[in-house]
Scaffold this motif. Structure first.
Motif, PDB file in Angstrom:
ATOM      1  N   UNK A  46       0.831  -1.198   0.000  1.00  0.00           N
ATOM      2  CA  UNK A  46       0.000   0.000   0.000  1.00  0.00           C
ATOM      3  C   UNK A  46       0.866   1.249   0.000  1.00  0.00           C
ATOM      4  N   UNK A  47       0.286   2.303  -0.536  1.00  0.00           N
ATOM      5  CA  UNK A  47       0.942   3.601  -0.622  1.00  0.00           C
ATOM      6  C   UNK A  47      -0.026   4.643  -0.094  1.00  0.00           C
ATOM      7  N   UNK A  48       0.472   5.524   0.753  1.00  0.00           N
ATOM      8  CA  UNK A  48      -0.332   6.642   1.241  1.00  0.00           C
ATOM      9  C   UNK A  48       0.369   7.945   0.876  1.00  0.00           C
ATOM     10  N   UNK A  49      -0.423   8.891   0.363  1.00  0.00           N
ATOM     11  CA  UNK A  49       0.100  10.208  -0.001  1.00  0.00           C
ATOM     12  C   UNK A  49      -0.766  11.285   0.630  1.00  0.00           C
ATOM     13  N   UNK A  50      -0.152  12.229   1.303  1.00  0.00           N
ATOM     14  CA  UNK A  50      -0.860  13.391   1.842  1.00  0.00           C
ATOM     15  C   UNK A  50      -1.164  14.346   0.689  1.00  0.00           C
ATOM     16  N   UNK A  51      -2.099  15.270   0.867  1.00  0.00           N
ATOM     17  CA  UNK A  51      -2.386  16.247  -0.192  1.00  0.00           C
ATOM     18  C   UNK A  51      -1.103  16.960  -0.640  1.00  0.00           C
ATOM     19  N   UNK A  52      -0.897  17.036  -1.946  1.00  0.00           N
ATOM     20  CA  UNK A  52       0.280  17.692  -2.509  1.00  0.00           C
ATOM     21  C   UNK A  52       1.525  16.819  -2.548  1.00  0.00           C
ATOM     22  N   UNK A  53       1.523  15.717  -1.850  1.00  0.00           N
ATOM     23  CA  UNK A  53       2.690  14.836  -1.809  1.00  0.00           C
ATOM     24  C   UNK A  53       2.782  14.031  -3.105  1.00  0.00           C
ATOM     25  N   UNK A  54       3.984  13.571  -3.443  1.00  0.00           N
ATOM     26  CA  UNK A  54       4.174  12.837  -4.684  1.00  0.00           C
ATOM     27  C   UNK A  54       5.212  11.729  -4.532  1.00  0.00           C
ATOM     28  N   UNK A  73       3.094   0.033 -17.709  1.00  0.00           N
ATOM     29  CA  UNK A  73       3.838  -0.993 -18.451  1.00  0.00           C
ATOM     30  C   UNK A  73       5.342  -0.949 -18.151  1.00  0.00           C
ATOM     31  N   UNK A  74       5.999  -2.037 -18.425  1.00  0.00           N
ATOM     32  CA  UNK A  74       7.446  -2.149 -18.235  1.00  0.00           C
ATOM     33  C   UNK A  74       8.155  -1.012 -18.972  1.00  0.00           C
ATOM     34  N   UNK A  75       9.084  -0.354 -18.273  1.00  0.00           N
ATOM     35  CA  UNK A  75       9.924   0.677 -18.881  1.00  0.00           C
ATOM     36  C   UNK A  75       9.296   2.046 -19.019  1.00  0.00           C
ATOM     37  N   UNK A  76       8.056   2.232 -18.572  1.00  0.00           N
ATOM     38  CA  UNK A  76       7.380   3.528 -18.703  1.00  0.00           C
ATOM     39  C   UNK A  76       7.709   4.411 -17.493  1.00  0.00           C
ATOM     40  N   UNK A  77       8.217   5.619 -17.770  1.00  0.00           N
ATOM     41  CA  UNK A  77       8.480   6.588 -16.700  1.00  0.00           C
ATOM     42  C   UNK A  77       7.148   7.010 -16.092  1.00  0.00           C
ATOM     43  N   UNK A  78       7.084   7.036 -14.751  1.00  0.00           N
ATOM     44  CA  UNK A  78       5.834   7.444 -14.112  1.00  0.00           C
ATOM     45  C   UNK A  78       6.107   8.173 -12.802  1.00  0.00           C
ATOM     46  N   UNK A  79       5.182   9.085 -12.482  1.00  0.00           N
ATOM     47  CA  UNK A  79       5.249   9.943 -11.292  1.00  0.00           C
ATOM     48  C   UNK A  79       3.819  10.115 -10.808  1.00  0.00           C
ATOM     49  N   UNK A  80       3.597   9.944  -9.510  1.00  0.00           N
ATOM     50  CA  UNK A  80       2.253   9.994  -8.943  1.00  0.00           C
ATOM     51  C   UNK A  80       2.143  11.157  -7.962  1.00  0.00           C
ATOM     52  N   UNK A  81       1.072  11.970  -8.109  1.00  0.00           N
ATOM     53  CA  UNK A  81       0.852  13.139  -7.252  1.00  0.00           C
ATOM     54  C   UNK A  81      -0.553  13.090  -6.671  1.00  0.00           C
ATOM     55  N   UNK A  82      -0.677  13.395  -5.389  1.00  0.00           N
ATOM     56  CA  UNK A  82      -1.994  13.555  -4.774  1.00  0.00           C
ATOM     57  C   UNK A  82      -2.448  14.976  -5.083  1.00  0.00           C
ATOM     58  N   UNK A  83      -3.421  15.115  -5.970  1.00  0.00           N
ATOM     59  CA  UNK A  83      -3.920  16.428  -6.380  1.00  0.00           C
ATOM     60  C   UNK A  83      -5.184  16.810  -5.617  1.00  0.00           C
TER      61      UNK A  83
END
Length: 142
Positions: free
Chosen positions: A42-50, A90-100
């Motif tokens: 599991x992953x938890x992100x606060x508002x604005x966190x990434x 998918x494998x090899x795809x750059x990704x970044x996750x942000x709590x908006x």
């Protein structure tokens, strides 16, 4: 390594990994329950966190949003995510996750297959949020 007899593992038992941002807790892995095909938690992100941008050269990542409003950038292209949404990276795809959103977000994730060696599991393409954090490498779950 001997295989643990118990295949149940609680999020309360998992160490927090904050190196790439948020609070990542690996619950099912070769290290925790002796699985051999992948790992998840599991992953938890606060508002604005990434979670800083990275890629997985050997694994697909499966995400399911439990709570919160998120935006995943896949190769720089934004994808909005809400509770109940699932996403394949998918494998090899750059990704970044942000709590908006304005509230905490929670995501369940799984990566499979495992990289040939744990240190090959993640490639950072953006400086980690906490480069000096004393956390185990996110890719090292064996």
């Amino acid at each position: 390594m001997s295989t643990p007899a118990n295949t149940k593992f609680s999020v309360a038992q998992a160490e927090a990994n904050t190196k790439r941002g948020g609070d990542i807790r690996v619950t099912l892995s070769p290290k925790t329950v002796g699985c051999t095909s992948g790992f998840g938690g599991v992953l938890r992100l606060a508002p604005g966190e990434y979670i800083s941008e990275h890629l997985h050269p050997y694994s697909e990542e499966f995400l399911h949003v439990v709570a919160g409003e998120l935006e995943m950038s896949l190769e720089g292209e934004p994808v909005r995510l809400a509770p109940g949404d699932s996403l394949l990276v998918r494998i090899g795809v750059r990704h970044r996750l942000v709590n908006v959103g304005l509230t905490a977000a929670e995501v369940v994730f799984h990566l499979s297959p495992l990289a040939p060696r744990p240190e090959l599991g993640h490639v950072d393409t953006e400086a980690p949020v906490d480069a000096g954090a004393a956390n185990p490498d996110v890719g090292d779950h064996r």
